[in-house]
Enzyme design. Structure first.
Site, PDB file in Angstrom:
ATOM      1  N   ARG A 169       2.780   5.271  17.257  1.00 14.22           N
ATOM      2  CA  ARG A 169       1.182   5.865  17.604  1.00 14.22           C
ATOM      3  C   ARG A 169       0.935   4.705  18.725  1.00 14.22           C
ATOM      4  O   ARG A 169      -0.481   5.218  19.003  1.00 14.22           O
ATOM      5  CB  ARG A 169       0.064   4.526  16.306  1.00 14.22           C
ATOM      6  CG  ARG A 169       1.248   5.985  14.890  1.00 14.22           C
ATOM      7  CD  ARG A 169       0.136   4.836  13.284  1.00 14.22           C
ATOM      8  NE  ARG A 169       1.490   5.345  12.676  1.00 14.22           N
ATOM      9  CZ  ARG A 169       0.949   5.461  11.323  1.00 14.22           C
ATOM     10  NH1 ARG A 169      -0.734   5.285  10.905  1.00 14.22           N
ATOM     11  NH2 ARG A 169       1.130   5.487  10.321  1.00 14.22           N
ATOM     12  N   CYS A 189      -1.098  10.291  -2.009  1.00 11.65           N
ATOM     13  CA  CYS A 189      -1.652  10.660  -0.851  1.00 11.65           C
ATOM     14  C   CYS A 189      -2.490  11.686  -1.017  1.00 11.65           C
ATOM     15  O   CYS A 189      -2.689  11.704   0.610  1.00 11.65           O
ATOM     16  CB  CYS A 189      -0.389  10.830   0.113  1.00 11.65           C
ATOM     17  SG  CYS A 189       0.698   9.468   0.467  1.00 11.65           S
ATOM     18  N   LYS A 211       0.877  -1.414  -0.059  1.00 10.89           N
ATOM     19  CA  LYS A 211      -0.103  -0.339   0.358  1.00 10.89           C
ATOM     20  C   LYS A 211       1.106   1.122   0.488  1.00 10.89           C
ATOM     21  O   LYS A 211       0.157   2.385  -0.031  1.00 10.89           O
ATOM     22  CB  LYS A 211      -0.949  -0.230   1.216  1.00 10.89           C
ATOM     23  CG  LYS A 211      -0.539   0.466   2.707  1.00 10.89           C
ATOM     24  CD  LYS A 211      -1.439   0.247   3.471  1.00 10.89           C
ATOM     25  CE  LYS A 211      -1.014   0.433   5.114  1.00 10.89           C
ATOM     26  NZ  LYS A 211      -0.453   1.282   5.365  1.00 10.89           N
ATOM     27  N   ASP A 212       2.619   0.644   0.633  1.00  8.84           N
ATOM     28  CA  ASP A 212       2.920   2.200   0.790  1.00  8.84           C
ATOM     29  C   ASP A 212       3.250   2.782  -1.455  1.00  8.84           C
ATOM     30  O   ASP A 212       4.200   3.623  -1.104  1.00  8.84           O
ATOM     31  CB  ASP A 212       4.223   1.700   1.150  1.00  8.84           C
ATOM     32  CG  ASP A 212       3.761   2.245   3.142  1.00  8.84           C
ATOM     33  OD1 ASP A 212       2.706   2.580   2.649  1.00  8.84           O
ATOM     34  OD2 ASP A 212       4.532   1.736   3.728  1.00  8.84           O
ATOM     35  N   ARG A 238       1.557  10.646  12.945  1.00  6.21           N
ATOM     36  CA  ARG A 238       2.135   9.822  12.561  1.00  6.21           C
ATOM     37  C   ARG A 238       3.396   9.550  13.410  1.00  6.21           C
ATOM     38  O   ARG A 238       3.534   9.306  14.428  1.00  6.21           O
ATOM     39  CB  ARG A 238       3.133  11.096  11.676  1.00  6.21           C
ATOM     40  CG  ARG A 238       2.728  11.982  10.334  1.00  6.21           C
ATOM     41  CD  ARG A 238       2.587  11.203   9.405  1.00  6.21           C
ATOM     42  NE  ARG A 238       3.557  10.862   8.649  1.00  6.21           N
ATOM     43  CZ  ARG A 238       4.946  10.785   8.369  1.00  6.21           C
ATOM     44  NH1 ARG A 238       4.831  12.132   7.804  1.00  6.21           N
ATOM     45  NH2 ARG A 238       5.417  10.003   7.791  1.00  6.21           N
ATOM     46  N   ARG A 240      -7.789   8.339   3.669  1.00  6.58           N
ATOM     47  CA  ARG A 240      -8.398   7.522   3.474  1.00  6.58           C
ATOM     48  C   ARG A 240      -9.472   6.794   5.084  1.00  6.58           C
ATOM     49  O   ARG A 240     -10.571   7.196   4.661  1.00  6.58           O
ATOM     50  CB  ARG A 240      -7.941   6.566   3.198  1.00  6.58           C
ATOM     51  CG  ARG A 240      -9.317   4.804   3.057  1.00  6.58           C
ATOM     52  CD  ARG A 240      -8.480   4.083   2.502  1.00  6.58           C
ATOM     53  NE  ARG A 240      -7.538   2.783   3.334  1.00  6.58           N
ATOM     54  CZ  ARG A 240      -7.541   2.549   4.299  1.00  6.58           C
ATOM     55  NH1 ARG A 240      -8.935   2.083   4.323  1.00  6.58           N
ATOM     56  NH2 ARG A 240      -6.521   2.404   5.190  1.00  6.58           N
ATOM     57  N   ARG A 241      -8.586   6.728   5.768  1.00 13.14           N
ATOM     58  CA  ARG A 241      -8.529   6.316   7.289  1.00 13.14           C
ATOM     59  C   ARG A 241      -9.657   7.226   7.752  1.00 13.14           C
ATOM     60  O   ARG A 241     -10.833   7.632   8.219  1.00 13.14           O
ATOM     61  CB  ARG A 241      -7.724   5.829   7.682  1.00 13.14           C
ATOM     62  CG  ARG A 241      -7.048   4.518   7.897  1.00 13.14           C
ATOM     63  CD  ARG A 241      -6.384   4.595   8.153  1.00 13.14           C
ATOM     64  NE  ARG A 241      -5.852   2.745   8.421  1.00 13.14           N
ATOM     65  CZ  ARG A 241      -4.826   2.587   8.075  1.00 13.14           C
ATOM     66  NH1 ARG A 241      -3.732   3.043   8.897  1.00 13.14           N
ATOM     67  NH2 ARG A 241      -3.982   0.971   7.535  1.00 13.14           N
TER      68      ARG A 241
END
Length: 308
Positions: free
Chosen positions: A156, A243, A84-85, A150, A132-133
């Site tokens: 996190r 992004c 996904k990156d 971040r 998105r989230r």
């Protein structure tokens, strides 16, 4: 093997776990010892920039640039990435050659104060750096205060313990690979909280024409995951996904059939458009392209420009 096979990766605990999984699969497939491999961890621009969203700093390529430079220069033989990156356009001379079997693609809600997002107090802070989230959280709970979060998974989680936010959303696959599955408070259903294209899949990048790397990776490539990712990445590429664009997409493979569901959503969560398509898994790229055309026609050309 006559020489050491060098595996490049980011230096985060999750990236290292993914590189070690790749090494272990290669060891098992080719009957070679761990000493035949060297895992080389690198710091990327995306790891170093922590004070602003990636959309403002340069996009997904910030997590791959330095690793791809090392790959192109021959300092490493393969690069292991979270799919996904990966930008949809790779540097000239490089390609995604293999994918490992996909883990659970769902997102996970993690909180010390609530069992679900619905249970959070009015106005509670939820941390996420993903547009998105953020958009999906706002669609579910417009009252919540979504703040930028971040850092790697451990960072996190520490911010949660410090009370910076009441909850966050993390990829379930990453938590499982780190042995942190027990921290999951709630798993987000795919239809309500669809994942990022490529989420849960480990992608392996090589130099085009590197026959030895291709031979090594052919033994561990998971064809259904590769087909699913081909569809999802085609959807993303056709929408010029970056992004700065909240886009979700997930393809499921059963036997030789592919089912795809895609979503585009405004950053504030108030506008969204979905598309669902099915077809032969061998037509994965065509299905992703067609899905993008359908959802773009639904949304109109101005949808993607309104928040840039």
């Amino acid at each position: 093997m006559q020489t050491i096979f060098r595996i490049g990766t980011r230096g985060s605990p999750l990236a290292m776990a993914q590189a070690h999984e790749t090494r272990e699969r290669l060891m098992a497939a080719h009957g070679v010892p761990a000493a035949a491999f060297e895992v080389i961890a690198m710091s990327t621009s995306g790891d170093r920039i922590q004070d602003r969203p990636l959309s403002e700093a340069g996009g997904k390529g910030l997590f791959t640039k330095e690793i791809e430079e090392a790959l192109f220069a021959g300092r490493i033989d393969i690069a292991v990435h979270s799919s996904k990156d990966m930008p949809t356009r790779l540097p000239e001379g490089l390609e995604l050659s293999a994918f490992l079997p996909r883990e659970d693609a769902r997102d996970a809600f993690v909180s010390n104060v609530a069992k679900t997002i619905a249970d959070l107090p009015q106005g509670a802070k939820v941390g996420s750096s993903s547009l998105r989230r953020q958009a999906l959280i706002r669609r579910m709970r417009p009252d919540l205060d979504v703040v930028m979060f971040r850092g790697n998974v451990q960072t996190r989680l520490r911010k949660l313990d410090e009370g910076v936010a009441a909850g966050t959303i993390l990829a379930h696959a990453g938590l499982k690979r780190l042995g942190l599955d027990h921290l999951v408070t709630d798993l987000m259903p795919l239809d309500i909280f669809p994942p990022a294209p490529g989420q849960g899949a480990i992608g392996i990048e090589t130099r085009i024409g590197d026959r030895e790397a291709e031979r090594m990776l052919a033994a561990i490539h998971h064809v259904p995951t590769g087909q699913a990712l081909a569809c999802e990445r085609a959807f993303l590429a056709a929408l010029d996904g970056s992004c700065r664009t909240p886009i979700a997409g997930y393809a499921a493979i059963e036997d030789e059939d592919l089912s795809f569901r895609g979503l585009i959503i405004s950053p504030d969560g108030t506008q969204s458009h979905t598309v669902e398509l099915q077809g032969p898994a061998g037509d994965a790229v065509r299905i992703g392209d067609e899905a993008a055309r359908i959802v773009r026609a639904k949304a109109g050309e101005t949808f993607f420009d309104s928040w840039l």
